[in-house]
Design a protein around this motif. Structure first.
Motif, PDB file in Angstrom:
ATOM      1  N   ASP A 153       0.836  -1.208   0.000  1.00  0.00           N
ATOM      2  CA  ASP A 153       0.000   0.000   0.000  1.00  0.00           C
ATOM      3  C   ASP A 153       0.865   1.249   0.000  1.00  0.00           C
ATOM      4  OD1 ASP A 153      -2.329  -1.456   0.026  1.00  0.00           O
ATOM      5  OD2 ASP A 153      -2.662  -1.303   2.189  1.00  0.00           O
ATOM      6  N   GLY A 154       0.535   2.186  -0.906  1.00  0.00           N
ATOM      7  CA  GLY A 154       1.272   3.429  -0.988  1.00  0.00           C
ATOM      8  C   GLY A 154       2.472   3.372  -1.914  1.00  0.00           C
ATOM      9  N   TYR A 155       2.743   2.207  -2.496  1.00  0.00           N
ATOM     10  CA  TYR A 155       3.861   2.032  -3.409  1.00  0.00           C
ATOM     11  C   TYR A 155       3.328   1.576  -4.770  1.00  0.00           C
ATOM     12  CZ  TYR A 155       6.802   2.136   0.779  1.00  0.00           C
ATOM     13  OH  TYR A 155       7.412   2.504   1.952  1.00  0.00           O
ATOM     14  N   ARG A 156       4.080   1.868  -5.820  1.00  0.00           N
ATOM     15  CA  ARG A 156       3.692   1.435  -7.157  1.00  0.00           C
ATOM     16  C   ARG A 156       4.676   0.386  -7.661  1.00  0.00           C
ATOM     17  NH1 ARG A 156       0.655   3.428 -11.341  1.00  0.00           N
ATOM     18  NH2 ARG A 156       0.354   5.464 -10.372  1.00  0.00           N
ATOM     19  N   THR A 157       4.145  -0.724  -8.143  1.00  0.00           N
ATOM     20  CA  THR A 157       4.976  -1.777  -8.716  1.00  0.00           C
ATOM     21  C   THR A 157       4.757  -1.832 -10.219  1.00  0.00           C
ATOM     22  OG1 THR A 157       4.897  -3.086  -6.681  1.00  0.00           O
ATOM     23  CG2 THR A 157       5.508  -4.239  -8.706  1.00  0.00           C
ATOM     24  N   LEU A 158       5.838  -1.695 -10.957  1.00  0.00           N
ATOM     25  CA  LEU A 158       5.809  -1.750 -12.420  1.00  0.00           C
ATOM     26  C   LEU A 158       6.946  -2.636 -12.906  1.00  0.00           C
ATOM     27  CD1 LEU A 158       5.237   2.022 -13.309  1.00  0.00           C
ATOM     28  CD2 LEU A 158       3.633   0.163 -13.781  1.00  0.00           C
ATOM     29  N   PRO A 159       6.871  -3.080 -14.154  1.00  0.00           N
ATOM     30  CA  PRO A 159       8.017  -3.811 -14.688  1.00  0.00           C
ATOM     31  C   PRO A 159       9.254  -2.925 -14.709  1.00  0.00           C
ATOM     32  CG  PRO A 159       6.090  -4.063 -16.110  1.00  0.00           C
ATOM     33  CD  PRO A 159       5.766  -2.987 -15.125  1.00  0.00           C
ATOM     34  N   SER A 160      10.402  -3.538 -14.601  1.00  0.00           N
ATOM     35  CA  SER A 160      11.664  -2.828 -14.841  1.00  0.00           C
ATOM     36  C   SER A 160      11.852  -2.746 -16.354  1.00  0.00           C
ATOM     37  CB  SER A 160      12.816  -3.607 -14.207  1.00  0.00           C
ATOM     38  OG  SER A 160      14.064  -3.144 -14.674  1.00  0.00           O
ATOM     39  N   PRO A 161      12.644  -1.800 -16.846  1.00  0.00           N
ATOM     40  CA  PRO A 161      12.971  -1.821 -18.268  1.00  0.00           C
ATOM     41  C   PRO A 161      13.850  -3.009 -18.643  1.00  0.00           C
ATOM     42  CG  PRO A 161      14.250  -0.137 -17.130  1.00  0.00           C
ATOM     43  CD  PRO A 161      13.232  -0.638 -16.156  1.00  0.00           C
ATOM     44  N   PHE A 162      14.314  -3.741 -17.621  1.00  0.00           N
ATOM     45  CA  PHE A 162      15.147  -4.913 -17.843  1.00  0.00           C
ATOM     46  C   PHE A 162      14.308  -6.181 -17.688  1.00  0.00           C
ATOM     47  CE2 PHE A 162      17.911  -1.762 -15.537  1.00  0.00           C
ATOM     48  CZ  PHE A 162      18.491  -1.242 -16.688  1.00  0.00           C
ATOM     49  N   GLU A 163      14.385  -7.054 -18.647  1.00  0.00           N
ATOM     50  CA  GLU A 163      13.584  -8.275 -18.670  1.00  0.00           C
ATOM     51  C   GLU A 163      13.778  -9.088 -17.394  1.00  0.00           C
ATOM     52  OE1 GLU A 163      12.828 -12.076 -21.696  1.00  0.00           O
ATOM     53  OE2 GLU A 163      14.400 -10.605 -22.109  1.00  0.00           O
ATOM     54  N   ASP A 164      12.680  -9.625 -16.879  1.00  0.00           N
ATOM     55  CA  ASP A 164      12.647 -10.497 -15.694  1.00  0.00           C
ATOM     56  C   ASP A 164      12.855  -9.757 -14.372  1.00  0.00           C
ATOM     57  OD1 ASP A 164      12.230 -12.728 -17.330  1.00  0.00           O
ATOM     58  OD2 ASP A 164      14.386 -13.084 -17.545  1.00  0.00           O
ATOM     59  N   LEU A 165      12.999  -8.432 -14.415  1.00  0.00           N
ATOM     60  CA  LEU A 165      13.104  -7.647 -13.186  1.00  0.00           C
ATOM     61  C   LEU A 165      11.894  -6.730 -13.060  1.00  0.00           C
ATOM     62  CD1 LEU A 165      16.904  -6.710 -13.262  1.00  0.00           C
ATOM     63  CD2 LEU A 165      15.804  -8.409 -11.790  1.00  0.00           C
ATOM     64  N   TRP A 166      11.666  -6.267 -11.815  1.00  0.00           N
ATOM     65  CA  TRP A 166      10.545  -5.373 -11.536  1.00  0.00           C
ATOM     66  C   TRP A 166      11.060  -4.144 -10.803  1.00  0.00           C
ATOM     67  CZ3 TRP A 166       5.617  -6.547 -13.312  1.00  0.00           C
ATOM     68  CH2 TRP A 166       5.474  -7.834 -13.840  1.00  0.00           C
TER      69      TRP A 166
END
Length: 371
Positions: free
Chosen positions: A247-260
């Motif tokens: 809560d309060g944080y945003r999770t998105l893909p990393s620009p690097f494959e297999d990382l977030w």
């Protein structure tokens, strides 16, 4: 002459231009404030701001510019006419619950802004041929080619899909096709070459959203790595190897494959006292560190700082003390977005096979002496 990449980043309040040698050294840096009499058309003035900042560059005549790369703040939305909905503008749009609850609409960073444009400025929406995010508009002006930069294939739901566009009544033809970071958008148009005072029609490469380019240019490419992006607002981004939702944080893909990437934002942090900003950031780091440890992820003992405020010695020492972390800068340069552009250009020029390879090979973290 020194062969250089001209890296351009469009910020909220200013536009930065850097000349970076192919060896990764920052040769010259300049910036200019984004000034406009009409905030709704601030995007239309970015090219003039770019020329002003470009002309201020020192040692420019000692450099041979072999490529340009453009990044910028997101999710700002700009029509091909320059009408602008800034990323930090409130968008009190309305649409039915079926659309709101649909995941491909609900989790989009851009659709709320585009819907605001469609519902509140119908003439501007109707008369637009294309709708861009910030850097794509400048790329369009420079090369005449319309694209949308998708940082990594997993970002599609954070942008839009054919289904989500249909649900929102947005014609798909208004949205330029997706391309990757490092894609060659084309060469400078003749009039833009003359506008910038360049002799050659150099290739222009796609950067991406500023936070993504800061991740690339800060070398935040290993699990636990941290970058603190200090600008009009402050964002702290952490590299992780799995999706973690807090809560309060945003999770998105990393620009690097297999990382977030998991992050939190301190809005309008430049209006806060330094002590208050660091207190909020330290509390945010403390909370996320606990969550990461639950997932067997160890936070790095070093945090890369990026942005003009990263030159503030007192602020850096305060962060190091309160966060109990070492402070570093990328290659000694405080503008990680520009170094991210540099990596994207090198990838586009074929010098590296991937953005990850470019980041790992080009970005070095220099520990701040007093941290």
């Amino acid at each position: 002459m020194i062969e250089c990449v001209c890296a351009v980043d469009i910020g909220t309040t200013s536009l930065k231009v850097g000349l970076i040698s192919l060896d990764g050294d920052l040769i010259s840096l300049s910036s200019a404030k984004n000034v406009t009499t009409d905030a709704k058309f601030c995007g239309a003035n970015w090219l003039e701001t770019l020329r002003f900042a470009f002309n201020k560059l020192k040692n420019k005549n000692d450099c041979k510019i072999v490529a340009m790369c453009v990044s910028g703040n997101g999710p700002t939305v700009v029509t091909d006419k320059g009408f602008t909905i800034r990323w930090d503008e409130e968008t009190p749009f309305e649409y039915d619950f079926a659309q709101k609850d649909n995941p491909c609409v609900k989790f989009s960073l851009f659709l709320p802004k585009i819907l605001h444009l469609k519902n509140c400025f119908p003439d501007e929406f109707k008369n637009s041929k294309f709708i861009f995010s910030g850097p794509e508009f400048v790329l369009y002006e420079l090369t005449g080619n319309a694209v949308t930069i998708l940082p990594e294939k997993r970002f599609e739901t954070a942008y839009w899909t054919t289904e989500s566009l249909s649900l929102c009544g947005i014609p798909v033809e208004k949205m330029p096709p997706f391309v990757e970071i490092g894609h060659c958008c084309g060469k400078l148009l003749d009039n833009q070459k003359e506008f910038l005072g360049l002799e050659e029609n150099i290739p222009v490469f796609c950067g991406g959203p500023d936070f993504v380019m800061a991740i690339i240019g800060s070398g935040t490419n290993s699990v636990g790595d941290v970058v603190d992006r200090c600008g009009t607002s402050e964002g702290i981004n952490i590299c992780i190897n799995k999706q973690i939702f807090v809560d309060g944080y945003r999770t998105l893909p990393s620009p690097f494959e297999d990382l977030w990437n998991i992050s939190f934002l301190i809005p309008n942090s430049n209006k806060l006292s330094k002590e208050k900003r660091v207190e909020i950031a330290a509390n945010g780091i403390k909370k996320i560190k606990t969550e990461l440890e639950k997932n067997q992820i160890t936070l790095s003992d070093t945090m890369v700082v990026s942005g003009g405020q990263a030159n503030d010695d007192y602020l850096n020492r305060l962060k190091a003390k309160k966060m109990k972390i070492k402070i570093a800068k990328s290659n000694g340069c405080v503008h990680a977005e520009l170094l991210g552009d540099f990596c994207a250009a090198l990838k586009g020029m074929g010098k590296f096979d991937s953005i990850l390879q470019a980041s790992k090979n080009c970005i070095k973290k220099v520990i701040y002496e007093d941290s």
